[in-house]
Write an enzyme that holds these catalytic residues in place. Structure first.
Site, PDB file in Angstrom:
ATOM      1  N   CYS A 111       3.361  -6.209   4.166  1.00  0.00           N
ATOM      2  CA  CYS A 111       2.879  -4.852   3.925  1.00  0.00           C
ATOM      3  C   CYS A 111       2.753  -4.112   5.253  1.00  0.00           C
ATOM      4  O   CYS A 111       2.261  -4.688   6.226  1.00  0.00           O
ATOM      5  CB  CYS A 111       1.526  -4.930   3.224  1.00  0.00           C
ATOM      6  SG  CYS A 111       0.834  -3.318   2.847  1.00  0.00           S
ATOM      7  N   HIS A 155       3.660  -4.150  -6.121  1.00  0.00           N
ATOM      8  CA  HIS A 155       2.979  -4.072  -4.824  1.00  0.00           C
ATOM      9  C   HIS A 155       2.508  -2.635  -4.556  1.00  0.00           C
ATOM     10  O   HIS A 155       1.357  -2.406  -4.170  1.00  0.00           O
ATOM     11  CB  HIS A 155       3.943  -4.557  -3.729  1.00  0.00           C
ATOM     12  CG  HIS A 155       3.406  -4.497  -2.340  1.00  0.00           C
ATOM     13  ND1 HIS A 155       3.217  -5.621  -1.561  1.00  0.00           N
ATOM     14  CD2 HIS A 155       3.046  -3.450  -1.568  1.00  0.00           C
ATOM     15  CE1 HIS A 155       2.738  -5.258  -0.378  1.00  0.00           C
ATOM     16  NE2 HIS A 155       2.630  -3.939  -0.351  1.00  0.00           N
ATOM     17  N   GLU A 156       3.399  -1.670  -4.789  1.00  0.00           N
ATOM     18  CA  GLU A 156       3.073  -0.265  -4.486  1.00  0.00           C
ATOM     19  C   GLU A 156       2.045   0.292  -5.480  1.00  0.00           C
ATOM     20  O   GLU A 156       1.145   1.034  -5.096  1.00  0.00           O
ATOM     21  CB  GLU A 156       4.338   0.597  -4.490  1.00  0.00           C
ATOM     22  CG  GLU A 156       5.388   0.186  -3.455  1.00  0.00           C
ATOM     23  CD  GLU A 156       4.828   0.021  -2.053  1.00  0.00           C
ATOM     24  OE1 GLU A 156       3.911   0.779  -1.667  1.00  0.00           O
ATOM     25  OE2 GLU A 156       5.300  -0.883  -1.340  1.00  0.00           O
ATOM     26  N   HIS A 201      -1.372  -0.660  -4.510  1.00  0.00           N
ATOM     27  CA  HIS A 201      -1.923   0.187  -3.440  1.00  0.00           C
ATOM     28  C   HIS A 201      -2.677   1.383  -4.023  1.00  0.00           C
ATOM     29  O   HIS A 201      -3.742   1.765  -3.536  1.00  0.00           O
ATOM     30  CB  HIS A 201      -0.804   0.723  -2.539  1.00  0.00           C
ATOM     31  CG  HIS A 201      -0.442  -0.188  -1.407  1.00  0.00           C
ATOM     32  ND1 HIS A 201      -1.354  -0.596  -0.463  1.00  0.00           N
ATOM     33  CD2 HIS A 201       0.746  -0.739  -1.049  1.00  0.00           C
ATOM     34  CE1 HIS A 201      -0.739  -1.373   0.439  1.00  0.00           C
ATOM     35  NE2 HIS A 201       0.528  -1.489   0.091  1.00  0.00           N
TER      36      HIS A 201
HETATM   37 NI    NI Z   1       2.015  -2.546   1.101  1.00  0.00          NI
END
Ligand code: NI
Length: 189
Positions: free
Chosen positions: A117, A159-160, A163
């Site tokens: 990341c 993953h995004e 966030h």
């Molecule tokens: Ni990330």
């Protein structure tokens, strides 16, 4: 939109579009649930500029995806993209911008693989993710977006989207035993 791929890399030299500083773990915005946008807001000049800045920042830092809070914005949007022919994923990922993303997993298959990341530099860790999913949200034109992803692109989407809900991949690891510095991993193959 103005951004372009040049020689299989996104050009960061688009006139007037600046590279943003990437927030790192410890910045409170990375732990916030981000604000969803209306289609009208998405189409505003300010937001159109933001997504261009996110795209060139992602390319500059050699990322595959970048979330709103990674450039310090409290807004539910991510950008992802990867040129064809890289070791990570030879097929590449088309440049994609999604606002207010929601994930619907498809099937019960999971895959474990390394993740890193831009907000957690130098480190990699193994993360279990859904293998296949449907992504729903709004596109950069403020119109509904819906697409099915599988494998590595599905991993990036998860993953995004994490966030935007204040989570980083470390939160998704089954313990921290695989957490490793990239240069140490490289030295050992
Ligand atoms: Ni990330």
């Amino acid at each position: 939109m103005l951004w372009i791929w040049q020689n299989d890399r996104m050009s960061a030299k688009i006139v007037g579009v600046g590279i943003r500083k990437v927030t790192q773990l410890g910045h409170p915005v990375l732990r916030k649930t981000l604000r969803r946008l209306t289609p009208e807001e998405i189409r505003s000049a300010e937001i159109q500029r933001l997504i261009q800045e996110m795209a060139v920042t992602m390319a500059e830092y050699d990322g595959v995806g970048i979330a709103g809070n990674q450039v310090g914005e409290d807004l539910s949007v991510f950008v992802m993209g990867l040129p064809k022919g890289t070791k990570r994923h030879p097929d590449g990922i088309a440049l994609t911008v999604v606002f207010n993303p929601v994930i619907r997993p498809i099937g019960d298959d999971f895959e474990e693989d390394w993740e890193g990341c831009l907000s957690v530099p130098e480190l990699r860790g193994m993360v279990r993710r859904h293998k296949k999913l449907e992504l729903i949200g709004y596109g950069p034109d403020g119109k509904p977006f819906k697409k099915i992803y599988e494998g590595f692109p599905a991993r990036v989407v998860q993953h995004e989207t994490d966030h935007l809900n204040g989570l980083v991949y470390l939160d998704r690891m089954d313990g921290l035993k695989t957490l490793a510095y990239m240069n140490e991993m490289g030295r050992r193959g």
